[in-house]
Design an enzyme around this catalytic site. Structure first.
Site, PDB file in Angstrom:
ATOM      1  N   SER A 134      -4.145   5.830   0.111  1.00 24.36           N
ATOM      2  CA  SER A 134      -4.935   5.141  -0.777  1.00 24.36           C
ATOM      3  C   SER A 134      -6.427   5.777  -0.634  1.00 24.36           C
ATOM      4  O   SER A 134      -6.749   6.152   0.380  1.00 24.36           O
ATOM      5  CB  SER A 134      -5.244   3.592  -0.154  1.00 24.36           C
ATOM      6  OG  SER A 134      -4.044   3.113  -0.436  1.00 24.36           O
TER       7      SER A 134
ATOM      8  N   GLU B 272       8.307   2.276   3.082  1.00 25.55           N
ATOM      9  CA  GLU B 272       7.190   1.186   3.393  1.00 25.55           C
ATOM     10  C   GLU B 272       7.582  -0.152   3.087  1.00 25.55           C
ATOM     11  O   GLU B 272       7.511  -1.251   3.911  1.00 25.55           O
ATOM     12  CB  GLU B 272       5.915   1.532   2.702  1.00 25.55           C
ATOM     13  CG  GLU B 272       4.763   0.536   3.038  1.00 25.55           C
ATOM     14  CD  GLU B 272       3.605   0.985   2.520  1.00 25.55           C
ATOM     15  OE1 GLU B 272       3.406   1.819   1.432  1.00 25.55           O
ATOM     16  OE2 GLU B 272       2.423   0.573   2.927  1.00 25.55           O
TER      17      GLU B 272
HETATM   18  C1  LIG Z   1      -3.174  -4.744   5.535  1.00 22.77           C
HETATM   19  C2  LIG Z   1      -2.964  -3.555   4.564  1.00 22.77           C
HETATM   20  C3  LIG Z   1      -2.811  -2.267   5.337  1.00 22.77           C
HETATM   21  C4  LIG Z   1      -2.871  -0.931   4.596  1.00 22.77           C
HETATM   22  N1  LIG Z   1      -2.592  -0.020   5.106  1.00 22.77           N
HETATM   23  C5  LIG Z   1      -2.719   1.206   4.510  1.00 22.77           C
HETATM   24  C6  LIG Z   1      -2.237   2.663   5.194  1.00 22.77           C
HETATM   25  O1  LIG Z   1      -2.037   2.795   6.227  1.00 22.77           O
HETATM   26  N2  LIG Z   1      -2.451   3.668   4.073  1.00 22.77           N
HETATM   27  C7  LIG Z   1      -2.857   3.748   2.851  1.00 22.77           C
HETATM   28  O2  LIG Z   1      -2.850   4.768   2.204  1.00 22.77           O
HETATM   29  N3  LIG Z   1      -3.213   2.604   2.379  1.00 22.77           N
HETATM   30  C8  LIG Z   1      -3.106   1.343   3.153  1.00 22.77           C
HETATM   31  N4  LIG Z   1      -3.330   0.019   2.376  1.00 22.77           N
HETATM   32  C9  LIG Z   1      -3.949   0.244   0.970  1.00 22.77           C
HETATM   33  C10 LIG Z   1      -2.846  -0.572  -0.028  1.00 22.77           C
HETATM   34  O3  LIG Z   1      -1.896   0.476  -0.425  1.00 22.77           O
HETATM   35  C11 LIG Z   1      -3.742  -0.649  -1.364  1.00 22.77           C
HETATM   36  O4  LIG Z   1      -4.754  -1.532  -0.922  1.00 22.77           O
HETATM   37  C12 LIG Z   1      -2.708  -1.113  -2.520  1.00 22.77           C
HETATM   38  O5  LIG Z   1      -1.909   0.105  -3.068  1.00 22.77           O
HETATM   39  C13 LIG Z   1      -3.739  -1.756  -3.611  1.00 22.77           C
HETATM   40  O6  LIG Z   1      -4.659  -0.903  -3.839  1.00 22.77           O
HETATM   41  P1  LIG Z   1      -6.192  -1.173  -4.203  1.00 22.77           P
HETATM   42  O7  LIG Z   1      -6.479  -2.226  -2.887  1.00 22.77           O
HETATM   43  O8  LIG Z   1      -6.930   0.134  -4.367  1.00 22.77           O
HETATM   44  O9  LIG Z   1      -6.346  -2.535  -5.200  1.00 22.77           O
HETATM   45  P2  LIG Z   1      -6.088  -2.195  -6.870  1.00 22.77           P
HETATM   46  O10 LIG Z   1      -5.065  -1.224  -7.178  1.00 22.77           O
HETATM   47  O11 LIG Z   1      -7.411  -1.870  -7.182  1.00 22.77           O
HETATM   48  O12 LIG Z   1      -5.670  -3.378  -7.489  1.00 22.77           O
HETATM   49  C14 LIG Z   1      -6.931  -4.687  -7.579  1.00 22.77           C
HETATM   50  C15 LIG Z   1      -6.110  -5.676  -8.160  1.00 22.77           C
HETATM   51  O13 LIG Z   1      -5.468  -5.375  -9.528  1.00 22.77           O
HETATM   52  C16 LIG Z   1      -4.357  -5.672  -9.826  1.00 22.77           C
HETATM   53  N5  LIG Z   1      -3.738  -4.403 -10.675  1.00 22.77           N
HETATM   54  C17 LIG Z   1      -3.810  -3.073 -10.461  1.00 22.77           C
HETATM   55  N6  LIG Z   1      -2.919  -2.560 -11.350  1.00 22.77           N
HETATM   56  C18 LIG Z   1      -2.264  -3.275 -12.011  1.00 22.77           C
HETATM   57  C19 LIG Z   1      -1.487  -3.299 -13.031  1.00 22.77           C
HETATM   58  N7  LIG Z   1      -1.159  -2.310 -13.665  1.00 22.77           N
HETATM   59  N8  LIG Z   1      -0.810  -4.450 -13.453  1.00 22.77           N
HETATM   60  C20 LIG Z   1      -1.161  -5.773 -13.074  1.00 22.77           C
HETATM   61  N9  LIG Z   1      -2.276  -5.890 -12.116  1.00 22.77           N
HETATM   62  C21 LIG Z   1      -2.689  -4.796 -11.541  1.00 22.77           C
HETATM   63  C22 LIG Z   1      -3.563  -5.618  -8.312  1.00 22.77           C
HETATM   64  O14 LIG Z   1      -2.474  -6.128  -8.282  1.00 22.77           O
HETATM   65  C23 LIG Z   1      -4.724  -6.210  -7.608  1.00 22.77           C
HETATM   66  O15 LIG Z   1      -4.848  -7.525  -7.613  1.00 22.77           O
HETATM   67  C24 LIG Z   1      -3.381  -1.139   3.184  1.00 22.77           C
HETATM   68  C25 LIG Z   1      -3.550  -2.438   2.628  1.00 22.77           C
HETATM   69  C26 LIG Z   1      -3.585  -3.471   3.450  1.00 22.77           C
HETATM   70  C27 LIG Z   1      -3.886  -4.759   2.794  1.00 22.77           C
END
Ligand SMILES: Cc1cc2nc3c(=O)[nH]c(=O)nc-3n(C[C@H](O)[C@H](O)[C@H](O)COP(=O)(O)OP(=O)(O)OC[C@H]3O[C@@H](n4cnc5c(N)ncnc54)[C@H](O)[C@@H]3O)c2cc1C
Length: 413
Positions: free
Chosen positions: A145, A260
């Site tokens: 991410s 994962e």
């Molecule tokens: C506890 C925890 C541990 C984590 N550990 C890791 C790790 O070790 N390594 C790593 O790389 N990442 C990690 N992550 C990150 C995680 O993979 C991302 O947070 C996740 O993929 C969502 O991306 P974002 O936070 O950028 O949200 P965004 O993608 O920006 O999403 C924001 C909102 O928009 C919605 N949304 C986005 N696109 C769409 C769509 N096409 N249709 C409908 N709704 C949509 C989403 O559902 C969400 O509600 C972790 C996250 C958490 C919470």
């Protein structure tokens, strides 16, 4: 040479090893009002506590590996015993009867990074890391991410530029769980900015102690700081540490992401998650005098039923993996059913506890639930958000039309 040992004989050896090295697990029947009332989904520990836990876990992982029980199904050439999944299950069931230390720090490395290395790395990298990962000598993290690339992972911008036999990596990752404890990471980088976004990515194994890697902790709303932002400034990675083909990183990423979902669904199958149990929820309802409220009773029954559904869905997808098939969209269903049930639990807790969830009156087993509730949003995001999993199920399971692409910005002028 692959051994010929029956599951029964293997289990006997495992029990002898466990009896010699661990105390039996004593199931403490928790009584209302006694002991800690903490209910959490994400572990909330200080760095010192994390390091202490890691030291205990490492000592146990090394002892277990050296006795031949660390990587039961792994190839002999990389330190495994190349036995069947039945042998693996027999060991897991045997170890569950003993008080082994929690292995939290190794979850991502062994559950997601190691299977990706095994599937996509060069022999050199497999030789160098797989044994030490499974022996607990090193910890690994997942660097996918970025601030503008989460759900839409393929739009990530951290770049890797080839320089002879090396790649030079510059960019920023975020939400990297356990980066502060890790020795290596699986990183996904953009290697061809001109190619369509899914086709310009490459995966690597990066040394987290290399010059140019800067790890900064992020504090989550539950108090702990189990993930980080990680900055890469001209970090050099040998080409031998590439995972798969140049610009073939999307296939590599999918291996990790499928594992994962399996790890999250499998690790928390069923009603609960974290250190919560159905009994604890029922005890809470009783102690708040709501056990005769028909709406509350209905909510509890709904949680128990849906918990079973989540658990069976997970077991079904795990059985598919055990049969040697690739985990598919079932994993998305399993993870989604788990988090949907967590939302139901959140609703029940709000109905039963009301203001006691937000004001600490000192009453045992009331305000403590706020930690559980605050952990639910993270579970709904990690490993694929609820909305993304709904999309996967809609498109890949139900065969619904694809989501329309966002409307194009009108041309300037
Ligand atoms: C506890 C925890 C541990 C984590 N550990 C890791 C790790 O070790 N390594 C790593 O790389 N990442 C990690 N992550 C990150 C995680 O993979 C991302 O947070 C996740 O993929 C969502 O991306 P974002 O936070 O950028 O949200 P965004 O993608 O920006 O999403 C924001 C909102 O928009 C919605 N949304 C986005 N696109 C769409 C769509 N096409 N249709 C409908 N709704 C949509 C989403 O559902 C969400 O509600 C972790 C996250 C958490 C919470």
């Amino acid at each position: 040479m692959v051994e010929d040992i029956s599951v029964a004989d293997f289990e006997k050896d495992a029990l002898a090893f466990l009896e010699h090295n661990l105390e039996p697990r004593v199931e403490v029947q928790q009584r209302w009002g006694e002991g800690s009332d903490q209910v959490t989904l994400l572990p909330e520990r200080t760095l010192e506590e994390e390091l202490e836990e890691l030291a205990r876990a490492r000592a146990w992982a090394q002892k277990r590996f050296d006795a031949g029980f660390g990587w039961v199904t792994g190839p002999v050439q990389y330190g495994g015993r190349q036995l069947s999944r039945d042998h693996q299950r027999a060991y897991e069931a045997a170890e569950a009867r003993f008080a082994a230390p929690p292995m939290t720090a190794y979850g991502i490395g062994l559950g997601m990074v190691a299977p990706t290395i095994l599937a996509h790395a060069t022999d050199e990298v497999k030789e160098r890391y797989l044994r030490s990962m499974w022996r607990g000598d090193i910890v690994a993290c997942q660097l996918f991410s970025e601030p503008s690339a989460g759900s839409d992972l393929a739009s990530l911008q951290t770049k890797a530029v080839r320089d002879g036999d090396e790649w030079v990596v510059t960019g920023q990752k975020v939400w990297t769980s356990g980066a502060h404890l890790s020795d290596i990471g699986e990183i996904l980088c953009r290697t061809d900015p001109e190619a369509p976004k899914h086709k310009g990515l490459t995966g690597f194994v990066v040394d987290m102690h290399a010059p140019g890697v800067d790890i900064r902790p992020l504090r989550q709303l539950t108090g702990g700081a189990s993930f980080n932002e990680v900055f890469f400034t001209e970090v050099r990675i040998p080409d031998s540490h590439r995972l798969g083909d140049v610009n073939g990183g999307w296939t590599v990423a999918l291996t990790t992401l499928m594992n994962e979902r399996a790890a999250i669904g499998g690790g928390m199958a069923g009603t609960s998650g974290g250190n919560m149990s159905t009994q604890r929820l029922i005890d809470l309802v009783r102690h708040q005098g709501k056990e005769h409220d028909p709406l509350v009773r209905q909510q509890v029954a709904d949680i128990v039923i849906n918990g079973r559904v989540a658990s069976y869905t997970t077991l079904r997808s795990m059985a598919k993996i055990a049969a040697g098939q690739l985990p598919g969209p079932e994993m998305s269903i399993a993870k989604l059913s788990l988090t949907m049930n967590m939302r139901r639990m959140g609703d029940l807790l709000t109905t039963v506890l009301g203001p006691k969830l937000v004001a600490d009156s000192g009453e045992w087993g009331t305000y403590a639930w706020s930690q559980f509730i605050l952990g639910i949003p993270g579970m709904r995001v990690a490993g694929g958000t609820d909305e993304i999993l709904h999309n996967i199920i809609g498109e890949r399971v139900l065969g619904l039309p694809k989501e329309p692409a966002p409307a194009k910005e009108p041309a300037a002028g």
